[in-house]
Design a protein around this motif. Structure first.
Motif, PDB file in Angstrom:
ATOM      1  N   HIS A   1     -75.667  40.796  10.166  1.00 26.82           N
ATOM      2  CA  HIS A   1     -75.036  40.654  11.474  1.00 26.82           C
ATOM      3  C   HIS A   1     -73.515  40.624  11.352  1.00 26.82           C
ATOM      4  O   HIS A   1     -72.807  41.391  11.999  1.00 26.82           O
TER       5      HIS A   1
ATOM      6  N   GLU B   1     -71.421  41.545   9.021  1.00 28.71           N
ATOM      7  CA  GLU B   1     -70.749  42.750   8.518  1.00 28.71           C
ATOM      8  C   GLU B   1     -70.798  43.893   9.540  1.00 28.71           C
ATOM      9  O   GLU B   1     -69.874  44.695   9.615  1.00 28.71           O
ATOM     10  N   ILE B   2     -71.882  43.963  10.299  1.00 27.44           N
ATOM     11  CA  ILE B   2     -71.923  44.986  11.359  1.00 27.44           C
ATOM     12  C   ILE B   2     -70.904  44.656  12.453  1.00 27.44           C
ATOM     13  O   ILE B   2     -70.173  45.535  12.931  1.00 27.44           O
ATOM     14  N   TYR B   3     -70.811  43.387  12.836  1.00 35.02           N
ATOM     15  CA  TYR B   3     -69.815  43.013  13.863  1.00 35.02           C
ATOM     16  C   TYR B   3     -68.395  43.342  13.406  1.00 35.02           C
ATOM     17  O   TYR B   3     -67.542  43.752  14.195  1.00 35.02           O
TER      18      TYR B   3
ATOM     19  N   ARG C   1     -68.007  47.281  13.637  1.00 35.73           N
ATOM     20  CA  ARG C   1     -68.350  47.966  14.885  1.00 35.73           C
ATOM     21  C   ARG C   1     -67.971  47.121  16.104  1.00 35.73           C
ATOM     22  O   ARG C   1     -68.805  46.388  16.659  1.00 35.73           O
TER      23      ARG C   1
ATOM     24  N   VAL D   1     -77.173  42.304  17.638  1.00 38.11           N
ATOM     25  CA  VAL D   1     -77.807  42.911  16.457  1.00 38.11           C
ATOM     26  C   VAL D   1     -79.191  42.286  16.261  1.00 38.11           C
ATOM     27  O   VAL D   1     -79.362  41.083  16.439  1.00 38.11           O
TER      28      VAL D   1
ATOM     29  N   HIS E   1     -71.994  44.678   3.896  1.00 43.80           N
ATOM     30  CA  HIS E   1     -70.968  45.702   4.097  1.00 43.80           C
ATOM     31  C   HIS E   1     -71.529  47.094   3.813  1.00 43.80           C
ATOM     32  O   HIS E   1     -71.285  48.047   4.558  1.00 43.80           O
TER      33      HIS E   1
ATOM     34  N   ALA F   1     -73.713  48.134   6.675  1.00 48.55           N
ATOM     35  CA  ALA F   1     -72.914  48.479   7.859  1.00 48.55           C
ATOM     36  C   ALA F   1     -72.246  49.834   7.677  1.00 48.55           C
ATOM     37  O   ALA F   1     -72.134  50.627   8.622  1.00 48.55           O
ATOM     38  N   GLU F   2     -71.818  50.094   6.447  1.00 48.62           N
ATOM     39  CA  GLU F   2     -71.193  51.376   6.149  1.00 48.62           C
ATOM     40  C   GLU F   2     -72.188  52.524   6.318  1.00 48.62           C
ATOM     41  O   GLU F   2     -71.867  53.587   6.854  1.00 48.62           O
TER      42      GLU F   2
ATOM     43  N   THR G   1     -78.573  47.868  16.745  1.00 51.99           N
ATOM     44  CA  THR G   1     -77.403  47.365  17.454  1.00 51.99           C
ATOM     45  C   THR G   1     -77.434  47.823  18.902  1.00 51.99           C
ATOM     46  O   THR G   1     -78.141  48.774  19.244  1.00 51.99           O
TER      47      THR G   1
END
Lengths: 274, 274, 274, 274
Positions: C119, C121-123, C126, C132, C187, C190-191, C209
């Motif tokens: 969560h 790392e996505i926030y 993005r 998420v 990370h 998320a990448e 997401t």
């Protein structure tokens, strides 16, 4: 025991006979005599059978289960026409083997299940059968509509090893509304069933028999489950080892002990509902 | 620890031995001594295990779960023969590793699960095993009846990477009623299980082991789910990447933390039922 | 915004770094400051989100849903580690984008979800993402384990047209226990997600997401359903017409109105449970 | 009766027309006159229809069922935009066949179902139709997205023999958000439906019609089930015997008697919920 000659069930002459026959009951026939009140425990279990099969998605407003009267093998017990999950003891009606009601509780004949002849005609031909189910169980439909024979995948469905034929109503009566609407069609179905434990009905469902009420419920549940599992296994693309008929015989010889336990669980679940 | 020689379980001589052996308990054997009252928390969790597996459709009136007694590894705890969703603490019975009950609570031997030998014989051979499930989980049947090996599709079912053999009872005892009816067949099954976490039983179901009660419940749930997912993935017609055994080892080394959370949810759901 | 260099997550040096890093929080780090109490309505909806996804079989004791704090985009809200169907408002915890808890309510760090880094790392990467989900939804597993791309079968799952990549953790970190255990792996995930709405995780599940909490719940439900339908359609052996990306763009541009109605129904069902 | 010319629904000119048309109602149109209060029993059954279809997983916050007003065939009754399982009698709204509400109960137009034109336009073209369902039933989606025609597997779904066409919205309006947003698209759909009992909508769902409310509910349930069974049977790799159109005609001629029983069971289940 009444038998019906196995003629082809179609053509204008046959239609005329059927029309005349359908008028007869109201005009000429007396209601059959009662065998007396059945064991309340048997009625309670029959009510439970309706609800257990409804809870498993195998009966709804269509389909039914019956059991022979405990005081007279020439009578059977079955619910009036209604949704299986709503059946109570007062909805159980006694029939003779011609599927004529002893007492309709004031209801018109049209309030009974049209296809009760499935039960009466099987009881006539098969003295060993004590209970019958007619179901539209979804998983059985693909097997009835194709030429793929049902096979026993596991010990709970061992009885399938004794053979499950398919009834094609077109061979007997041409194009119909698919229902077993009268004794003649019921007789044809019972004849096609022969000594087998159950029979699929193409485009319709199945009729299942057993020597006890509890076993006919279990057979209906496991016949339906076996069909799903066999379809799954067939898609794996490798040979399948089905139960051997000898394994099936040994399993069937002992059947009943474990079932009593399972019955208790099934029954508690459906009878405790409001 | 009692061991049973691994001879072929069939033929007239063997049948005679079995008949004699089945008479022995009532004549010559004493009930084994109790290890004392088990931890009430363990009994509560065992009751929950029955109900959780019933709630997942993996146990009904057939199939069972057991756990070693917390005070003595030579005793195990298991319900009397009954439907899994109805088990309460007073239905739990203590057995020795020959699967003889310490105290049947006044019930006849026939009121116990016939196949309790699955549990006793596995506990004898596998000191690392603390809990055992015997299930007829439907999704496992197609894998037991074909030659398609179960493989780990995702991390919750990682333990499948350690190998899930299939037990063919015909190789040991020819045509039977498929049940593990005695210690000899239980021994054969345990031998076929070897060091694996679980074993499929052709035409029957599976036996699953784990180092804790919570894990044997989770393994049963995820073994069953993995079978469904693998069958689905196989139908896609492209190669499948299964978990590597190294991934499985790392997952299993950490297993338990997240499971405690899930167990709490599962247990609350089934224990709050009336 | 903290970023983590995208190096290969394995080898002895990396392992040493991770061990050191895992000691740091307790020694050197201060708990991050709170953004203040979130809108109670948002917390109520987050609780509902856990229960709705549990009710759909998409979360249990594993998997979680989070939402950005309404007062600070650098904070997010998520339950403590627990079974989704049991979450209440008092179980909601505030985290910063490094996934450090503001206040654990007296719980040890081990009582939080290990994979909360998904969560955070996505926030970080993005800014458009407001909510998420991490799920182990069964129907997604076969798509994560094969090379078959998910495609949009119908308008409720139109967002799939924007592409659903697959995360192979082996490419980043070799053989692991499959979990997103730290910020570095979060990370990497998320990448790999990039600008896509969701990403499958091989042998594990998915991260989904959306720009609102309600939509991330709906996307999770319909992503899972779409996978089932696509697998079914693929087995028919004929070409499939998927949604066009232009259709998807038009659907997504209007999304939300109808969803509010559905949300009300979903929420009422799960919040009225005892 | 208003008709809409069947031109291609796209291009800048068409877009301009639509914008202008969408402004008209607020400016120039009067609310249509009411046909008076409908039979309370009809409203009660309409409420039950929403809940029964929700209970079967065939309606949620999307999808709807309507019935013609019993006092005027130029009016129909339908719920305001809401989740099907929550509908009560006070949520039922009267529409004319241009799908304009008689009285919105103070709600804005945006609180009505956008796709109500499906209903109004079918009622216009098909005087024999008394009830209409629009569903996103999952099992129908694979048939809408491929070229595989739905066929009748068993007598409960006999009406499929009369043909179930597929509506491709791209042929009428190019790339859209897939919704039947206006009378023009509703007219196109009704035209594609023709005299058939139902029509699939590619990437979307289906519209189903019947001469009674009870039958449109039953048709929706059995259309959905038939799709599952046909997909299963197709995977068996052998020829399938579908119902003959003559069988279907005979079944449909008698339909209704057994359905009343089933309806009673379905209704009791959903109306007794709190």
């Amino acid at each position: 025991m009444t038998t019906v000659p196995s003629i082809r069930r179609s053509g204008p002459l046959f239609a005329l006979c059927m029309v005349l026959a359908s008028c007869l009951p109201a005009v000429a026939q007396q209601a059959p005599a009662s065998a007396g009140p059945p064991d309340p425990k048997l009625v309670e279990d029959l009510v439970a059978a309706y609800r257990i099969l409804a809870d498993h998605g195998l009966l709804d407003g269509w389909g039914h289960v019956s059991v022979r009267h405990d005081k007279d093998p020439n009578r059977y017990l079955m619910a009036r026409g209604m949704s299986a999950e709503m059946v109570t003891a007062k909805d159980i009606i006694e029939f003779d083997l011609d599927s004529r009601p002893v007492d309709t509780h004031g209801l018109p004949i049209s309030a009974l299940f049209t296809e009760r002849y499935i039960h009466g005609e099987i009881y006539k031909m098969r003295p060993d059968v004590v209970a019958v189910v007619h179901t539209h169980a979804p998983s059985l439909i693909p097997f009835g509509d194709t030429k793929v024979p049902l096979k026993p995948m596991y010990h709970r469905a061992a009885f399938i090893a004794f053979g499950i034929p398919v009834f094609e109503i077109r061979e007997r009566a041409g194009m119909t509304d698919m229902l077993i609407r009268n004794a003649a069609l019921g007789h044809d179905l019972a004849e096609a069933l022969g000594d087998h434990p159950a029979i699929l009905m193409r485009g319709h469902g199945a009729a299942i028999t057993a020597p006890t009420l509890q076993r006919v419920v279990a057979r209906t549940i496991f016949l339906s489950l076996d069909a799903t599992l066999q379809a799954d296994a067939m898609r794996m693309g490798t040979p399948i080892t089905y139960l051997d008929i000898e394994e099936a015989r040994k399993i069937e010889a002992r059947e009943g002990h474990g079932l009593a336990r399972t019955w208790e669980g099934w029954k508690q679940k459906v009878m405790s509902k409001p």
